[in-house]
Design an enzyme around this catalytic site. Structure first.
Site, PDB file in Angstrom:
ATOM      1  N   CYS A  22       0.839  -1.192   0.000  1.00 43.67           N
ATOM      2  CA  CYS A  22       0.000   0.000   0.000  1.00 43.67           C
ATOM      3  C   CYS A  22       0.874   1.243   0.000  1.00 43.67           C
ATOM      4  O   CYS A  22       1.754   1.391   0.842  1.00 43.67           O
ATOM      5  CB  CYS A  22      -0.890  -0.058   1.236  1.00 43.67           C
ATOM      6  SG  CYS A  22      -1.364   1.527   1.878  1.00 43.67           S
ATOM      7  N   GLU A  23       0.618   2.128  -0.955  1.00 41.20           N
ATOM      8  CA  GLU A  23       1.502   3.295  -1.077  1.00 41.20           C
ATOM      9  C   GLU A  23       1.253   4.336   0.007  1.00 41.20           C
ATOM     10  O   GLU A  23       2.048   5.244   0.189  1.00 41.20           O
ATOM     11  CB  GLU A  23       1.382   3.926  -2.466  1.00 41.20           C
ATOM     12  CG  GLU A  23       0.084   4.651  -2.732  1.00 41.20           C
ATOM     13  CD  GLU A  23       0.060   5.246  -4.142  1.00 41.20           C
ATOM     14  OE1 GLU A  23       0.838   4.805  -5.005  1.00 41.20           O
ATOM     15  OE2 GLU A  23      -0.762   6.153  -4.358  1.00 41.20           O
ATOM     16  N   HIS A  24       0.156   4.197   0.732  1.00 43.24           N
ATOM     17  CA  HIS A  24      -0.116   5.156   1.809  1.00 43.24           C
ATOM     18  C   HIS A  24       0.591   4.797   3.097  1.00 43.24           C
ATOM     19  O   HIS A  24       0.901   5.666   3.903  1.00 43.24           O
ATOM     20  CB  HIS A  24      -1.627   5.234   2.073  1.00 43.24           C
ATOM     21  CG  HIS A  24      -2.395   5.776   0.920  1.00 43.24           C
ATOM     22  ND1 HIS A  24      -3.693   5.401   0.625  1.00 43.24           N
ATOM     23  CD2 HIS A  24      -2.043   6.667  -0.036  1.00 43.24           C
ATOM     24  CE1 HIS A  24      -4.097   6.044  -0.453  1.00 43.24           C
ATOM     25  NE2 HIS A  24      -3.123   6.801  -0.881  1.00 43.24           N
ATOM     26  N   HIS A  25       0.817   3.512   3.336  1.00 43.40           N
ATOM     27  CA  HIS A  25       1.395   3.090   4.612  1.00 43.40           C
ATOM     28  C   HIS A  25       2.634   2.210   4.466  1.00 43.40           C
ATOM     29  O   HIS A  25       3.266   1.863   5.452  1.00 43.40           O
ATOM     30  CB  HIS A  25       0.347   2.314   5.430  1.00 43.40           C
ATOM     31  CG  HIS A  25      -0.886   3.108   5.744  1.00 43.40           C
ATOM     32  ND1 HIS A  25      -2.018   3.057   4.954  1.00 43.40           N
ATOM     33  CD2 HIS A  25      -1.156   3.987   6.742  1.00 43.40           C
ATOM     34  CE1 HIS A  25      -2.948   3.879   5.462  1.00 43.40           C
ATOM     35  NE2 HIS A  25      -2.433   4.449   6.538  1.00 43.40           N
ATOM     36  N   GLN A  48      -4.907  -0.608  -4.778  1.00 40.65           N
ATOM     37  CA  GLN A  48      -5.633  -1.709  -5.412  1.00 40.65           C
ATOM     38  C   GLN A  48      -6.396  -1.223  -6.644  1.00 40.65           C
ATOM     39  O   GLN A  48      -6.443  -1.911  -7.670  1.00 40.65           O
ATOM     40  CB  GLN A  48      -6.598  -2.324  -4.383  1.00 40.65           C
ATOM     41  CG  GLN A  48      -7.345  -3.523  -4.949  1.00 40.65           C
ATOM     42  CD  GLN A  48      -8.219  -4.197  -3.912  1.00 40.65           C
ATOM     43  OE1 GLN A  48      -7.943  -4.116  -2.715  1.00 40.65           O
ATOM     44  NE2 GLN A  48      -9.262  -4.869  -4.352  1.00 40.65           N
ATOM     45  N   HIS A  83      -6.072  -5.682   3.249  1.00 37.68           N
ATOM     46  CA  HIS A  83      -5.060  -4.633   3.438  1.00 37.68           C
ATOM     47  C   HIS A  83      -4.579  -4.630   4.878  1.00 37.68           C
ATOM     48  O   HIS A  83      -5.374  -4.421   5.803  1.00 37.68           O
ATOM     49  CB  HIS A  83      -5.658  -3.262   3.082  1.00 37.68           C
ATOM     50  CG  HIS A  83      -5.958  -3.110   1.627  1.00 37.68           C
ATOM     51  ND1 HIS A  83      -5.279  -2.221   0.825  1.00 37.68           N
ATOM     52  CD2 HIS A  83      -6.847  -3.749   0.820  1.00 37.68           C
ATOM     53  CE1 HIS A  83      -5.747  -2.311  -0.419  1.00 37.68           C
ATOM     54  NE2 HIS A  83      -6.701  -3.227  -0.444  1.00 37.68           N
ATOM     55  N   CYS A 143      -3.004  -2.444   6.359  1.00 39.44           N
ATOM     56  CA  CYS A 143      -3.219  -1.147   7.010  1.00 39.44           C
ATOM     57  C   CYS A 143      -4.625  -1.040   7.589  1.00 39.44           C
ATOM     58  O   CYS A 143      -4.900  -0.147   8.386  1.00 39.44           O
ATOM     59  CB  CYS A 143      -2.915   0.016   6.057  1.00 39.44           C
ATOM     60  SG  CYS A 143      -3.879   0.020   4.553  1.00 39.44           S
TER      61      CYS A 143
HETATM   62 ZN   LIG Z   1      -2.786   1.701   3.491  1.00 38.31          ZN
END
Ligand SMILES: [Zn+2]
Length: 189
Positions: free
Chosen positions: A78-81, A120, A148, A150
């Site tokens: 995941c590119e956010h976390h 995703q 996910h 996250c």
């Molecule tokens: Zn994430």
């Protein structure tokens, strides 16, 4: 791997360990930065590849009916976390003029696309658009289900929650009957 700066990753991992209050020089952590750098090089190697390359070689088969490769396992970050999300991709298309690709190529394209900092939603549309562009089929339908980390190990902590994304292109954007036929094949054990 040629484009990956392993030393820089090692330095960064060491800094993160220090920042959270660890001692990067204690025995158990001594080789951790090196291990993480090699792992990241592998997990992000898709950044230096283009999924469309897998569709450069095509075959001509007298087949203009549905092709579905389902349950393709994948692992992404995941590119956010920068924590993993993983699950299964289902890739369907309807060839035009008998232009088909090797079945394993569909799985390779999923893997390459997943091995980057990702969303995703973007994996789903990248696969669909790559197939549309390279094979020019009547339609494409890509469905991805994933868990996910996250969402399960931090924040709202909902283990088992699945995220489903679906992208339709070509005639499958409007052909609901064909889409539900594909979905029933995907659900078939
Ligand atoms: Zn994430």
């Amino acid at each position: 791997m040629a484009n990956v700066d392993l030393n820089k990753i090692e330095e960064a991992v060491k800094m993160i360990l220090e920042a959270v209050g660890e001692d990067p020089n204690r025995e158990g952590l001594l080789d951790t930065p090196k291990r993480v750098s090699k792992m990241y090089a592998e997990m992000f190697e898709g950044l230096h590849q283009d999924p469309k390359e897998y569709f450069q070689t095509v075959f001509n088969e007298n087949h203009e009916e549905l092709v579905l490769v389902k349950d393709i396992p994948f692992y992404s970050m995941c590119e956010h976390h920068l924590v993993p999300f993983y699950g299964k991709a289902h890739v369907a298309y309807i060839p035009r003029n008998g232009v088909v690709t090797g079945l394993s190529k569909l799985a390779r394209a999923v893997e390459t696309t997943a091995r980057r900092p990702q969303l995703q939603e973007r994996i789903t549309s990248t696969i669909a658009d790559s197939i549309m562009e390279m094979l020019n089929p009547y339609g494409v339908y890509v469905v991805i289900e994933a868990e996910h980390m996250c969402m399960t190990m931090r924040g709202i902590k909902k283990p088992g929650a699945k995220t489903v994304t679906a992208v339709a292109r070509g005639i499958l954007e409007t052909d609901e009957v064909k889409r539900s036929e594909i979905l029933s094949f995907i659900q078939m054990k």
